[in-house]
Design a protein around this motif. Structure first.
Motif, PDB file in Angstrom:
ATOM      1  N   ASP A 420       0.750  -1.205  -0.037  1.00 52.05           N
ATOM      2  CA  ASP A 420      -0.166  -0.033   0.055  1.00 52.05           C
ATOM      3  C   ASP A 420       0.993   1.125   0.132  1.00 52.05           C
ATOM      4  O   ASP A 420       0.632   2.284  -0.561  1.00 52.05           O
ATOM      5  CB  ASP A 420      -0.859   0.127   1.193  1.00 52.05           C
ATOM      6  CG  ASP A 420      -1.833  -1.103   1.496  1.00 52.05           C
ATOM      7  OD1 ASP A 420      -2.460  -1.361   0.261  1.00 52.05           O
ATOM      8  OD2 ASP A 420      -2.414  -1.608   2.500  1.00 52.05           O
ATOM      9  N   VAL A 421       1.817   1.110   0.667  1.00 54.84           N
ATOM     10  CA  VAL A 421       2.881   2.495   0.838  1.00 54.84           C
ATOM     11  C   VAL A 421       3.349   2.832  -0.271  1.00 54.84           C
ATOM     12  O   VAL A 421       3.403   3.883  -0.798  1.00 54.84           O
ATOM     13  CB  VAL A 421       3.947   2.347   2.042  1.00 54.84           C
ATOM     14  CG1 VAL A 421       4.697   3.447   2.138  1.00 54.84           C
ATOM     15  CG2 VAL A 421       3.147   1.997   3.400  1.00 54.84           C
ATOM     16  N   LEU A 422       3.853   1.748  -1.108  1.00 59.11           N
ATOM     17  CA  LEU A 422       4.646   1.971  -2.352  1.00 59.11           C
ATOM     18  C   LEU A 422       3.531   2.476  -3.460  1.00 59.11           C
ATOM     19  O   LEU A 422       3.975   3.301  -4.122  1.00 59.11           O
ATOM     20  CB  LEU A 422       5.227   0.623  -3.000  1.00 59.11           C
ATOM     21  CG  LEU A 422       6.421   0.311  -2.491  1.00 59.11           C
ATOM     22  CD1 LEU A 422       6.968  -1.121  -2.747  1.00 59.11           C
ATOM     23  CD2 LEU A 422       7.277   1.299  -2.669  1.00 59.11           C
ATOM     24  N   ASN A 423       2.313   1.994  -3.363  1.00 63.28           N
ATOM     25  CA  ASN A 423       1.306   2.277  -4.225  1.00 63.28           C
ATOM     26  C   ASN A 423       0.865   3.625  -4.067  1.00 63.28           C
ATOM     27  O   ASN A 423       0.259   4.299  -4.976  1.00 63.28           O
ATOM     28  CB  ASN A 423       0.111   1.284  -4.355  1.00 63.28           C
ATOM     29  CG  ASN A 423       0.473  -0.096  -4.644  1.00 63.28           C
ATOM     30  OD1 ASN A 423       1.427  -0.005  -5.608  1.00 63.28           O
ATOM     31  ND2 ASN A 423      -0.355  -1.078  -4.408  1.00 63.28           N
ATOM     32  N   LYS A 424       0.854   4.382  -2.853  1.00 65.83           N
ATOM     33  CA  LYS A 424       0.247   5.520  -2.554  1.00 65.83           C
ATOM     34  C   LYS A 424       1.510   6.728  -3.047  1.00 65.83           C
ATOM     35  O   LYS A 424       1.330   7.961  -2.767  1.00 65.83           O
ATOM     36  CB  LYS A 424       0.391   5.872  -1.091  1.00 65.83           C
ATOM     37  CG  LYS A 424      -1.266   5.278  -0.631  1.00 65.83           C
ATOM     38  CD  LYS A 424      -1.673   5.436   0.663  1.00 65.83           C
ATOM     39  CE  LYS A 424      -2.857   4.813   1.232  1.00 65.83           C
ATOM     40  NZ  LYS A 424      -2.999   4.562   2.738  1.00 65.83           N
TER      41      LYS A 424
END
Ligand SMILES: *Cc1c(COP(=O)(O)O)cnc(C)c1O
Length: 425
Positions: A420-424
């Motif tokens: 999630d962090v990378l995608n955000k």
């Protein structure tokens, strides 16, 4: 433990623990409702209970507490925002920060939010604002430090001689000076004290409350009418972290207060409380997965995903904030001395410092990889902490409600994965 057993079964059946990979916080909303009901039943009708938002700053939890009849006590813009998002109206909110800016004070007075004044410099600012807003409905009073001494945890003892909180009533001629201040300002209608939190004896808390009640009586006698109509007696009811028992109960606290300060129970004053931990703590648990186990120097070590990032006090001050844990197998069977060998265990968290431990040197039925650890009494000041609300805590939070045989479980805050962090970004 029966309900907790059901909670872990439901969490496993619904894949909640797997989806969150790491750890979850669970609040029992039926338990919360019962706790608030117990508080209302223990005290007469002139008592109104507010919840100290710092103890559990989750909007869904606050919404429920409001529905169960509580007000909100806040001390920062973030807490105010969360309380408003939960539906509290400004007249249901008390603002208590010891560091209110001029802007904070103006906002409160303009919007009828109650305030407890910390010191004389703050009073001077309010004097100016009262010229601008003479018709404010804001209930204003002093936070008084009765200087009665501390309990056995210094960081939560707020009524020591040198405490940073409130107006030091016992210093020099401060008491008379405060009576004069009230006499000159008919809009000062309340007196507040928060005698201490975890670690303080009920009798110590009652002593502080007695001091402000006598002060209110003296002010009212001096003025010749009942100018002070509200006593805000704070929170601070300690919580028993060593077993499932709720001790002291609200009923016990009410009895101690009633014998020390009967006037509070006469209906003469509106009495506000500001309970935090006593409402939230025993209605929440953390469940985390054992990622690895090992033996070091004869100690069994179970490494989990819950540590200092969500149990900060316990990791840094383990003697003051011990927590109880129970192990469960991956299918949800409780580990007991009957089904598992008892070994001396440290349950560790995921943070990279040695003190990141949930409990140390505890004889526990042996935990193995993929077991679950339930950390009890963590519904207040643990996973609900808002200080890092926006910093992606790796913990989802769930609400449970309903009968043991028909538990509902719903997500109220999602956990973020590395993905999630990378995608955000
Ligand atoms: C923290 C706090 C409370 C709540 O304390 P608990 O020990 O959680 O009950 C109440 N009032 C004030 C002013 C506080 O700062």
């Amino acid at each position: 433990m029966k309900r907790k057993q059901q909670i872990i079964h439901r969490a496993i059946n619904e894949n909640i623990l797997t989806e969150n990979l790491t750890a979850v916080g669970i609040m029992d909303f039926d338990g919360l409702k019962k706790t608030v009901t117990d508080a209302y039943q223990a005290f007469p009708e002139n008592f109104q209970h507010t919840f100290a938002v710092k103890a559990n700053a989750l909007v869904e939890v606050l919404k429920a507490l409001r529905e169960y009849g509580m007000g909100a006590e806040v001390a920062s813009p973030g807490e105010l925002k969360i309380a408003l998002a939960a539906g509290f109206t400004t007249n249901e909110i008390i603002f208590d920060s010891p560091a209110k800016t001029l802007g904070d004070l103006r906002t409160c007075i303009k919007n009828n939010i109650a305030i407890n004044i910390d010191n004389l410099q703050e009073l001077a600012r309010i004097d100016q604002l009262m010229l601008e807003y003479p018709n404010t409905q804001s209930i204003i009073g002093f936070r008084v430090n009765p200087q009665i001494g501390g309990g056995n945890i210094s960081s939560t003892s707020t009524a020591t001689a040198t405490s940073k909180f409130g107006y030091a009533l016992a210093d020099e001629n401060n008491r008379q000076a405060l009576i004069n201040i009230y006499q000159e300002r008919p809009w000062l209608k309340s007196i507040h004290t928060h005698s201490g939190s975890q670690g303080c004896a009920l009798s110590l808390m009652a002593e502080g409350i007695k001091v402000i009640t006598e002060l209110a009586e003296e002010i009212n006698t001096t003025v010749g009418t009942q100018q002070v109509t509200r006593l805000d007696i704070g929170g601070g009811l300690p919580v028993n972290f060593s077993s499932e028992d709720v001790t002291p109960s609200f009923q016990e606290y009410a009895e101690v207060l009633k014998s020390a300060v009967p006037l509070l129970f006469s209906g003469k004053y509106q009495v506000k409380t500001e309970f935090g931990r006593a409402i939230a703590a025993k209605n929440g648990v953390i469940i985390t997965r054992v990622e690895y186990t090992k033996n070091s120097g004869g100690r069994h070590i179970a490494t989990t995903h819950a540590g200092a990032q969500i149990m900060t006090r316990t990791a840094f001050l383990p003697k003051s904030w011990p927590l109880r844990v129970t192990g469960f197998t991956c299918s949800g069977v409780q580990r007991t001395a009957e089904n598992s060998a008892v070994v001396v265990t440290d349950v560790a968290g995921p943070c990279c410092f040695a003190g990141d431990l949930i409990c140390v040197e505890k004889p526990l039925p042996k935990l193995t990889v993929n077991d679950y650890v339930m950390v009890h009494d963590t519904g207040g000041y643990y996973f609900s902490n808002h200080f890092d609300y926006n910093s992606l805590p790796r913990i989802g939070v769930y609400a449970v409600s309903g009968d043991n045989d028909n538990l509902q479980i719903n997500c109220i805050r999602r956990a973020d994965s590395l993905e999630d962090v990378l995608n955000k970004m």
